[in-house]
Design a protein around this motif. Structure first.
Motif, mmCIF file in Angstrom:
data_model
loop_
_atom_site.group_PDB
_atom_site.id
_atom_site.type_symbol
_atom_site.label_atom_id
_atom_site.label_comp_id
_atom_site.label_asym_id
_atom_site.label_seq_id
_atom_site.Cartn_x
_atom_site.Cartn_y
_atom_site.Cartn_z
ATOM 1 N N LEU A 79 0.831 -1.209 0.000
ATOM 2 C CA LEU A 79 0.000 0.000 0.000
ATOM 3 C C LEU A 79 0.860 1.251 0.000
ATOM 4 O O LEU A 79 0.575 2.222 -0.727
ATOM 5 C CB LEU A 79 -0.916 -0.026 1.227
ATOM 6 N N LEU A 80 1.923 1.258 0.778
ATOM 7 C CA LEU A 80 2.809 2.424 0.818
ATOM 8 C C LEU A 80 3.492 2.643 -0.527
ATOM 9 O O LEU A 80 3.556 3.773 -1.032
ATOM 10 C CB LEU A 80 3.853 2.250 1.921
ATOM 11 N N LEU A 81 3.992 1.559 -1.131
ATOM 12 C CA LEU A 81 4.675 1.693 -2.417
ATOM 13 C C LEU A 81 3.713 2.134 -3.515
ATOM 14 O O LEU A 81 4.030 3.026 -4.315
ATOM 15 C CB LEU A 81 5.325 0.357 -2.794
ATOM 16 N N SER A 82 2.530 1.534 -3.568
ATOM 17 C CA SER A 82 1.567 1.914 -4.603
ATOM 18 C C SER A 82 1.095 3.350 -4.412
ATOM 19 O O SER A 82 0.881 4.080 -5.388
ATOM 20 C CB SER A 82 0.372 0.956 -4.608
ATOM 21 N N GLY A 83 0.940 3.777 -3.158
ATOM 22 C CA GLY A 83 0.568 5.164 -2.894
ATOM 23 C C GLY A 83 1.629 6.132 -3.375
ATOM 24 O O GLY A 83 1.314 7.213 -3.901
ATOM 25 N N ARG A 113 3.083 5.771 7.290
ATOM 26 C CA ARG A 113 4.350 5.037 7.325
ATOM 27 C C ARG A 113 4.578 4.232 8.610
ATOM 28 O O ARG A 113 5.139 3.120 8.538
ATOM 29 C CB ARG A 113 5.518 5.997 7.091
ATOM 30 N N PRO A 114 4.177 4.699 9.806
ATOM 31 C CA PRO A 114 4.391 3.877 11.006
ATOM 32 C C PRO A 114 3.728 2.507 10.963
ATOM 33 O O PRO A 114 4.135 1.605 11.704
ATOM 34 C CB PRO A 114 3.792 4.740 12.127
ATOM 35 N N LEU A 115 2.735 2.308 10.102
ATOM 36 C CA LEU A 115 2.057 1.018 10.033
ATOM 37 C C LEU A 115 2.886 -0.035 9.315
ATOM 38 O O LEU A 115 2.463 -1.192 9.207
ATOM 39 C CB LEU A 115 0.703 1.165 9.340
ATOM 40 N N LEU A 116 4.076 0.331 8.829
ATOM 41 C CA LEU A 116 4.978 -0.670 8.273
ATOM 42 C C LEU A 116 5.498 -1.629 9.340
ATOM 43 O O LEU A 116 6.000 -2.695 9.020
ATOM 44 C CB LEU A 116 6.174 0.007 7.589
#
Length: 382
Positions: free
Chosen positions: A270-274, A369-372
């Motif tokens: 999700l972070l990368l696609s965002g 980002r903290p949810l990584l």
């Protein structure tokens, strides 16, 4: 039974996507037959999303307490009633009522499926839920050329009267043909003290990303991705080709996003696609529209993983409330960003609007980002 659960809930979402898209093809007929002004047409069409959004929070509680087998058919019956009212409407007020009822009823199509899939497919939830969305999104294709041909044969009223019967049949099939959970698995219940998704603050981080990511994706797809190339001097066929690229890329994005999330982790994907969606916004600023629409469509579709992430952050008895809360943020983002882009475009132009959307997406990614950190199912994280 599992295959039946997947098929029937996917069929319900297919119909939801058809209804949300149908007015684009029927707008000329509706305006001519009922004397609608552009403002009335726009307001009436938007009532689907408004009703859809307002229904999310109470719907989540109902899904958690009563289960998707009972709740989804009940809401689909409301959608069937709305389609009937719409098809018989003598004027604007009744037409608007029918459209709103369709929005209320179809609010359960995706969320009911998400709740059911969390129980039937816990190990492959991301894959199955995004496969549902990818296949269901083809309902928008039915609401294009096939719908245009059908309404020439039976008229727009005949389309909605027939659709009402079809939705009712799907509701009946869901009620009679599926279970809330696999045999031997009880529907998880929440105690009164555990019954609030708001007790899980990490959901607010996911919701903020849904606001910018899902909201931005839909605000562009349903309006500004068409208006922008027109403003640059593109012809109708060129604009249509760009929008087709956006939509087809999105279907492929929906279909692969869940597999990648199950393979590499939801938060990471999700972070990368965002971030890549933000790259697409930068390409818009550079007027590289072909590349921009390919990137925005494909990676923008990964916004559906915000619902997967919501499910991963809460215990099973709260998945309905958690996913509807995050979905509310995404639908709310669609409303506000679609309107906000128009305001900025009117005063400062498209570059300022897209730059603002890019900044909002980057801020949401920073908050997310903290949810990584590795998830602990059932415990919210700040």
């Amino acid at each position: 039974m599992a295959a039946r659960v997947f098929f029937l809930f996917t069929l319900g979402y297919f119909l939801s996507y058809f209804f949300r898209s149908a007015n684009a093809v029927l707008s000329k007929d509706l305006s001519m037959d009922l004397g609608l002004s552009p403002a009335q047409l726009g307001f009436m069409t938007s009532l689907f999303y408004l009703a859809f959004a307002l229904t999310q929070l109470p719907l989540g509680g109902l899904l958690d307490r009563l289960g998707p087998r009972r709740v989804t058919p009940l809401f689909l019956t409301v959608a069937a009633l709305g389609s009937l009212v719409f098809g018989l409407a003598p004027g604007f007020a009744v037409l608007a009522l029918g459209r709103a009822l369709i929005g209320v009823g179809m609010a359960s199509a995706l969320m009911g499926a998400m709740k059911a899939f969390s129980l039937w497919f816990p190990r492959t939830y991301a894959t199955m839920s995004t496969l549902l969305v990818g296949l269901g999104a083809t309902g928008g294709l039915l609401a294009a050329t096939p719908l245009a041909l059908l309404k020439e044969s039976v008229g727009w009223r005949g389309v909605f009267l027939g659709a009402a019967l079809l939705v009712l049949l799907v509701a009946l099939a869901l009620y009679l043909g599926v279970r809330d959970a696999p045999p031997g698995t009880a529907l998880p219940r929440a105690s009164r003290e555990e019954g609030s998704a708001w007790r899980h603050p990490a959901l607010l981080r996911v919701g903020a990303l849904a606001f910018s990511f899902a909201g931005g994706f839909l605000a562009l797809q349903t309006l500004w991705a068409g208006a922008y190339p027109y403003a640059l001097g593109y012809g109708a066929v060129q604009v249509g080709n760009l929008l087709l690229l956006y939509s087809l890329s999105a279907v492929f994005g929906f279909l692969v996003s869940g597999y990648l999330a199950d393979r590499f982790g939801t938060a990471r994907v999700l972070l990368l696609s965002g971030a890549l969606f933000a790259l697409g916004l930068a390409l818009l600023l550079m007027k590289a529209l072909g590349a921009a629409y390919l990137v925005l469509g494909f990676f923008g579709a990964f916004n559906i993983l915000t619902l997967t992430q919501a499910r991963e952050l809460v215990p099973p008895h709260l998945t309905g409330r958690a996913t509807t809360l995050v979905n509310l943020m995404g639908i709310g983002g669609t409303f506000l960003l679609q309107w906000g882009i128009g305001v900025v475009v009117g005063s400062l132009g498209y570059p300022a609007a897209f730059l603002g959307l890019l900044a909002l997406q980057l801020l949401a990614l920073l908050l997310y980002r903290p949810l990584l950190r590795p998830p602990r199912t059932g415990q919210g994280r700040a």
